[in-house]
Design a protein around this motif. Structure first.
Motif, PDB file in Angstrom:
ATOM      1  N   ALA A 321       0.829  -1.204   0.000  1.00 50.52           N
ATOM      2  CA  ALA A 321       0.000   0.000   0.000  1.00 50.52           C
ATOM      3  C   ALA A 321       0.867   1.258   0.000  1.00 50.52           C
ATOM      4  N   THR A 322       1.572   1.514   1.075  1.00 50.96           N
ATOM      5  CA  THR A 322       2.431   2.694   1.211  1.00 50.96           C
ATOM      6  C   THR A 322       3.689   2.287   1.952  1.00 50.96           C
ATOM      7  N   ALA A 328       3.149   1.244  10.666  1.00 49.24           N
ATOM      8  CA  ALA A 328       1.923   1.510  11.416  1.00 49.24           C
ATOM      9  C   ALA A 328       1.325   0.226  11.970  1.00 49.24           C
ATOM     10  N   GLN A 329       1.459  -0.861  11.236  1.00 52.41           N
ATOM     11  CA  GLN A 329       0.943  -2.140  11.711  1.00 52.41           C
ATOM     12  C   GLN A 329       1.762  -2.669  12.874  1.00 52.41           C
ATOM     13  N   ALA A 381      13.418  -3.164   2.458  1.00 56.80           N
ATOM     14  CA  ALA A 381      12.567  -2.294   1.643  1.00 56.80           C
ATOM     15  C   ALA A 381      13.274  -0.993   1.298  1.00 56.80           C
ATOM     16  N   SER A 382      14.031  -0.448   2.247  1.00 59.85           N
ATOM     17  CA  SER A 382      14.776   0.783   1.979  1.00 59.85           C
ATOM     18  C   SER A 382      15.860   0.552   0.923  1.00 59.85           C
ATOM     19  N   ALA A 383      16.537  -0.594   0.983  1.00 57.73           N
ATOM     20  CA  ALA A 383      17.548  -0.895  -0.032  1.00 57.73           C
ATOM     21  C   ALA A 383      16.912  -1.097  -1.399  1.00 57.73           C
ATOM     22  N   ALA A 384      15.704  -1.644  -1.441  1.00 58.98           N
ATOM     23  CA  ALA A 384      15.033  -1.851  -2.727  1.00 58.98           C
ATOM     24  C   ALA A 384      14.636  -0.541  -3.389  1.00 58.98           C
TER      25      ALA A 384
END
Length: 427
Positions: A321-322, A328-329, A381-384
């Motif tokens: 989603a974002t 947040a989860q 995710a940041s590296a992607a």
């Protein structure tokens, strides 16, 4: 001589605990200073820093839980400083552990599954280690089989079996140390893509490792990697090693700052005299019960019913989603982890040397794994999102992110099992 029994008051019990933690703080600080000046004291320096963090957390948590019994101005001035010190010292270790976790996961995901024995395979003699048969599928990440598993027929309330470590994730070896103690990849790894051209990452410069201890560096698993996984490993190593170098520099600056010396002076005062309020009828149990109540309310807000079902994919919901959806989860679970620590430290004050409930410790360990896996998934995710990376690298990082989110789900399941067992058996 008749033995006189003196029951300590609430103020005396609190003072003894705080003075013990302050003494541990000062002892760890002295060991850290002595080992930092020794060329062979890197391991002792790391252990002293961990002990310093533990004492800081316990002092800060105790000041928070039992603040009505302490001087309010002194308490409110010291608690944020202890939180700053503990967070500053924790970053370097967190980055090193995160890199080790991600590299181990990449090797585990890249390793072929072990061959299963055929139907005519001879039975293994007693006491020998044989590969698992099809009737006992291997567990992963602490998961038990589903409740309706047709192979085992286990139920969700059954005790959690011990997860056998993967061969690829446990095959960890030390390589020849590079600059500052960080191991260099072997020739097979270099050929497989450890050292890649600048097109696979914006920052290709090697960070300076002059002050980092060798024992704190992440261990690299052995074995070849595919091209995409190898490039992903190289990208993660560059980013997390740079972050760890900056965290190490921040920790060194913190130790030499006037802010840290003020914290050490306040803790030294605490080791000799605890600033208590004049409250002769004070009691520690109501304040500890308040901390336990806050924890119970936070646990009520968790989706424990869904977390009690294995392989529920709750940790992957809204994953595309974002950027802030996973964070947040995870926020309610991280809040429970913080409140669980407050409750555990309050029990340490009340019980003294008596052992804590093992189920409470199991729940805390599950939430610690939850945070580690969530942070590792965020790093993947940041590296992607690095510009101009190859599609194979982005795919490997996406698989790695999903794997760590599955580990988040496994930690939630383990916490649910430990927490419900504690609630049922508690008096």
């Amino acid at each position: 001589m008749a033995q006189q029994h003196h029951e300590m008051t609430a103020g005396e019990t609190l003072s003894v605990y705080l003075q013990d933690q302050a003494t541990d703080f000062l002892r760890s600080l002295r060991l850290h200073r002595e080992s930092s000046t020794d060329a062979h004291g890197a391991e002792e320096s790391l252990e002293a820093a961990r002990a310093l963090r533990r004492a800081s957390r316990r002092i800060g948590a105790t000041l928070h839980t039992f603040r009505p019994l302490l001087d309010p101005e002194w308490t409110e001035s010291l608690r944020p400083e202890l939180a700053w010190l503990s967070g500053t010292l924790a970053r370097e270790h967190a980055y090193a552990a995160r890199l080790e976790r991600l590299l181990g996961a990449l090797h585990r995901l890249s390793s072929p599954p072990p061959p299963l024995p055929g139907p005519s395979a001879p039975a293994s003699p007693p006491g020998s280690s044989a590969p698992p048969s099809p009737s006992t599928p291997p567990l992963r990440g602490g998961y038990p089989p589903p409740a309706t598993d047709r192979w085992t027929g286990s139920s969700p309330g059954a005790p959690l079996p011990a997860a056998a470590p993967d061969a690829a994730s446990t095959a960890v070896g030390r390589r020849s140390a590079g600059r500052g103690g960080h191991p260099r990849p072997s020739g097979a790894e270099s050929g497989g893509g450890w050292a890649q051209p600048p097109a696979d990452g914006a920052d290709t410069s090697r960070p300076r490792q002059a002050g980092l201890p060798a024992q704190g560096s992440a261990k690299k698993p052995t074995g070849p990697l595919a091209v995409g996984a190898a490039k992903a490993a190289a990208l993660l190593e560059r980013q997390l090693t740079l972050a760890r170098t900056r965290a190490h520099s921040a920790a060194l600056q913190a130790f030499g700052s006037s802010r840290f010396h003020a914290v050490a002076d306040n803790v030294a005062v605490l080791a000799s005299e605890v600033p208590l309020r004049a409250a002769p009828d004070a009691d520690l149990k109501p304040l500890a019960a308040t901390a336990e109540q806050h924890l119970a309310e936070a646990v009520t807000a968790l989706p424990l019913i869904r977390a009690g079902h294995p392989y529920n994919a709750e940790a992957l919901i809204h994953g595309l989603a974002t950027d802030t959806a996973p964070e947040a989860q995870d926020a309610p679970w991280l809040k429970v982890r913080s409140l669980l620590r407050l409750h555990r430290y309050a029990q340490e004050v009340l019980l003294g040397e008596a052992p804590l409930d093992p189920r409470l410790l199991q729940a805390g360990q599950a939430l610690d794994l939850h945070r580690e896996a969530a942070d590792a998934a965020a790093a993947a995710a940041s590296a992607a999102r690095t510009p101009r990376i190859a599609p194979a690298t982005a795919y490997a990082l996406g698989v790695l992110h999903a794997d760590q989110r599955h580990e988040v789900e496994a930690a939630r399941f383990a916490f649910q099992q430990a927490w419900l067992r504690e609630a049922v058996t508690a008096p």
